[in-house]
Scaffold this motif. Structure first.
Motif, PDB file in Angstrom:
ATOM      1  N   GLN A  22      12.610  26.407  87.239  1.00 50.82           N
ATOM      2  CA  GLN A  22      11.671  27.658  87.536  1.00 50.82           C
ATOM      3  C   GLN A  22      12.823  28.506  88.002  1.00 50.82           C
ATOM      4  O   GLN A  22      13.526  28.156  88.854  1.00 50.82           O
ATOM      5  CB  GLN A  22      10.620  27.387  88.550  1.00 50.82           C
ATOM      6  N   GLN A  23      12.614  30.139  87.836  1.00 53.11           N
ATOM      7  CA  GLN A  23      13.690  30.874  87.987  1.00 53.11           C
ATOM      8  C   GLN A  23      12.461  31.965  88.362  1.00 53.11           C
ATOM      9  O   GLN A  23      11.783  32.471  87.657  1.00 53.11           O
ATOM     10  CB  GLN A  23      14.441  31.285  86.921  1.00 53.11           C
ATOM     11  N   THR A  24      12.973  32.814  89.711  1.00 55.15           N
ATOM     12  CA  THR A  24      12.164  34.033  89.964  1.00 55.15           C
ATOM     13  C   THR A  24      13.266  35.332  89.319  1.00 55.15           C
ATOM     14  O   THR A  24      14.310  35.421  90.064  1.00 55.15           O
ATOM     15  CB  THR A  24      11.957  34.334  91.284  1.00 55.15           C
ATOM     16  N   LEU A  25      12.724  35.888  88.549  1.00 54.73           N
ATOM     17  CA  LEU A  25      13.855  36.742  87.897  1.00 54.73           C
ATOM     18  C   LEU A  25      13.553  38.166  88.797  1.00 54.73           C
ATOM     19  O   LEU A  25      14.504  38.892  88.931  1.00 54.73           O
ATOM     20  CB  LEU A  25      13.129  37.412  86.522  1.00 54.73           C
ATOM     21  N   GLN A  37      12.515  27.232  81.982  1.00 55.47           N
ATOM     22  CA  GLN A  37      13.361  26.724  80.854  1.00 55.47           C
ATOM     23  C   GLN A  37      13.263  25.308  80.861  1.00 55.47           C
ATOM     24  O   GLN A  37      13.220  24.762  82.220  1.00 55.47           O
ATOM     25  CB  GLN A  37      14.742  27.436  81.134  1.00 55.47           C
ATOM     26  N   ARG A  38      13.346  24.831  79.818  1.00 51.93           N
ATOM     27  CA  ARG A  38      13.507  23.158  79.615  1.00 51.93           C
ATOM     28  C   ARG A  38      14.324  23.039  78.484  1.00 51.93           C
ATOM     29  O   ARG A  38      14.294  23.380  77.272  1.00 51.93           O
ATOM     30  CB  ARG A  38      12.041  22.695  79.408  1.00 51.93           C
ATOM     31  N   ASN A  39      15.243  22.121  78.867  1.00 53.96           N
ATOM     32  CA  ASN A  39      16.348  21.723  77.805  1.00 53.96           C
ATOM     33  C   ASN A  39      15.497  20.549  76.646  1.00 53.96           C
ATOM     34  O   ASN A  39      14.425  19.846  77.316  1.00 53.96           O
ATOM     35  CB  ASN A  39      17.451  20.901  78.319  1.00 53.96           C
ATOM     36  N   LEU A  82      13.252  25.506  75.347  1.00 57.67           N
ATOM     37  CA  LEU A  82      12.329  26.426  75.597  1.00 57.67           C
ATOM     38  C   LEU A  82      12.506  27.225  76.653  1.00 57.67           C
ATOM     39  O   LEU A  82      12.887  27.146  77.795  1.00 57.67           O
ATOM     40  CB  LEU A  82      11.063  25.615  76.058  1.00 57.67           C
ATOM     41  N   VAL A  83      11.978  28.501  76.411  1.00 60.45           N
ATOM     42  CA  VAL A  83      12.130  29.562  77.584  1.00 60.45           C
ATOM     43  C   VAL A  83      10.816  30.246  77.574  1.00 60.45           C
ATOM     44  O   VAL A  83      10.076  30.841  76.526  1.00 60.45           O
ATOM     45  CB  VAL A  83      13.230  30.745  77.179  1.00 60.45           C
ATOM     46  N   LEU A  84      10.000  30.205  78.880  1.00 58.81           N
ATOM     47  CA  LEU A  84       8.801  30.598  79.000  1.00 58.81           C
ATOM     48  C   LEU A  84       8.720  31.948  80.082  1.00 58.81           C
ATOM     49  O   LEU A  84       9.256  31.733  80.923  1.00 58.81           O
ATOM     50  CB  LEU A  84       7.953  29.738  79.339  1.00 58.81           C
ATOM     51  N   LEU A  85       8.124  32.808  79.409  1.00 54.42           N
ATOM     52  CA  LEU A  85       7.776  33.986  80.475  1.00 54.42           C
ATOM     53  C   LEU A  85       6.253  34.220  80.307  1.00 54.42           C
ATOM     54  O   LEU A  85       5.883  35.127  79.543  1.00 54.42           O
ATOM     55  CB  LEU A  85       8.695  35.282  79.788  1.00 54.42           C
ATOM     56  N   PRO A  86       5.358  33.579  81.074  1.00 54.55           N
ATOM     57  CA  PRO A  86       4.050  33.509  80.913  1.00 54.55           C
ATOM     58  C   PRO A  86       3.190  34.706  81.603  1.00 54.55           C
ATOM     59  O   PRO A  86       2.203  35.223  81.228  1.00 54.55           O
ATOM     60  CB  PRO A  86       3.663  32.237  81.423  1.00 54.55           C
ATOM     61  N   PHE A  87       3.892  35.591  82.488  1.00 55.97           N
ATOM     62  CA  PHE A  87       3.437  36.383  83.415  1.00 55.97           C
ATOM     63  C   PHE A  87       4.061  37.459  83.535  1.00 55.97           C
ATOM     64  O   PHE A  87       4.484  37.570  84.799  1.00 55.97           O
ATOM     65  CB  PHE A  87       2.739  35.561  84.404  1.00 55.97           C
ATOM     66  N   ILE A  88       4.357  38.334  82.566  1.00 55.57           N
ATOM     67  CA  ILE A  88       5.466  39.541  82.921  1.00 55.57           C
ATOM     68  C   ILE A  88       5.019  40.783  83.913  1.00 55.57           C
ATOM     69  O   ILE A  88       5.900  41.107  84.259  1.00 55.57           O
ATOM     70  CB  ILE A  88       5.980  40.064  81.539  1.00 55.57           C
ATOM     71  N   ASN A  89       3.831  40.958  83.781  1.00 56.05           N
ATOM     72  CA  ASN A  89       3.300  42.102  84.369  1.00 56.05           C
ATOM     73  C   ASN A  89       2.057  41.661  85.440  1.00 56.05           C
ATOM     74  O   ASN A  89       1.043  42.065  85.395  1.00 56.05           O
ATOM     75  CB  ASN A  89       2.618  43.112  83.364  1.00 56.05           C
TER      76      ASN A  89
END
Ligand SMILES: [Zn+2]
Length: 248
Positions: A22-25, A37-39, A82-89
């Protein structure tokens, strides 16, 4: 509807359980903009890279809920990077508006980002290797059925049609010949490989992604008027079929 704070906590928990880092952008009015992200496992030297996003518009809960469901039920194949950005706003969801708290439509701001959310997402995309496939989940308040925008480097609509066939198993497609001002057929708005993205300044996320590596991109649009469970099932069917077709 979605409570952003609780939903972010739940996403983080589900993603961690599914083996994602998990990363907080960015922090957006106190809410985290989360990326996961998952390898790939067991996929050899150059695994297939998928970008999957949703929640760009705060009045469209089906996409984020579909991603949460896919995490919960472990539906995303391990062989993918995988790169997931499920909740951009998140502030849009807090206010239940399409736009963010500043009144900006984020999906018109991916070329020269003026918003924290789009800047953070663009910086992440710019920092990563190119993707093989990208998917963005949305909803449309005006359509009566599910439809999809497609941009593909080979200008071959057969995979897009097959994705929509899978989606249709879970609920009806939009049959209008004109959707949001674009000619459509069987729920597909098909952009050719040479589609002019340079002529526009108000890039949606799709154009930014496509500009990077000219990979196949689909923007999936469920009809907000359909039952929520059906919209979630249609998004899930579309995502899983797209993966199956592109990464076999
Ligand atoms: Zn949308």
């Amino acid at each position: 509807m979605i409570d952003p704070e609780r939903f972010c906590e739940s996403l983080a928990q589900l993603a961690t359980q599914a083996g994602f880092a998990q990363q907080t952008l960015a922090e957006i009015s106190g809410y985290p903009l989360l990326a996961f992200q998952r390898n790939a496992r067991g996929a050899g030297e150059s695994p297939f890279r998928l970008y999957l996003s949703s929640g760009v518009h705060g009045d469209e809960p089906a996409g984020p809920l579909a991603i949460a469901r896919m995490l919960e039920n472990d539906l995303l194949p391990q062989r993918l990077e995988l790169v997931l950005l499920p909740f951009i706003n998140p502030t849009g969801f807090a206010l239940r508006t399409r736009e963010n708290a500043l009144g900006q439509d984020l999906n018109r701001d991916f070329r020269h980002p003026k918003n924290q959310e789009t800047l953070a997402v663009k910086n992440l995309i710019d920092s990563l290797p190119p993707f093989d496939l990208s998917l963005a989940l949305h909803e449309d308040w005006e359509s009566v059925g599910f439809y999809m925008y497609s941009i593909s480097p080979d200008s071959d609509p057969s995979k897009a049609r097959a994705i929509l066939e899978a989606v249709e198993q879970a609920g009806p497609l939009e049959r209008s010949s004109l959707i949001d001002g674009s000619p459509a057929h069987g729920g597909l708005i098909d952009r050719p490989a040479n589609f002019d993205i340079e002529g526009r300044d108000d890039w949606p996320e799709a154009f930014l992604l496509y500009s990077k590596s000219r990979h196949a991109h689909y923007t999936l649009e469920s009809a907000s008027s359909a039952p929520l469970e059906q919209r979630i099932a249609q998004h899930t069917a579309g995502v899983l079929r797209a993966i199956e077709l592109h990464c076999s």
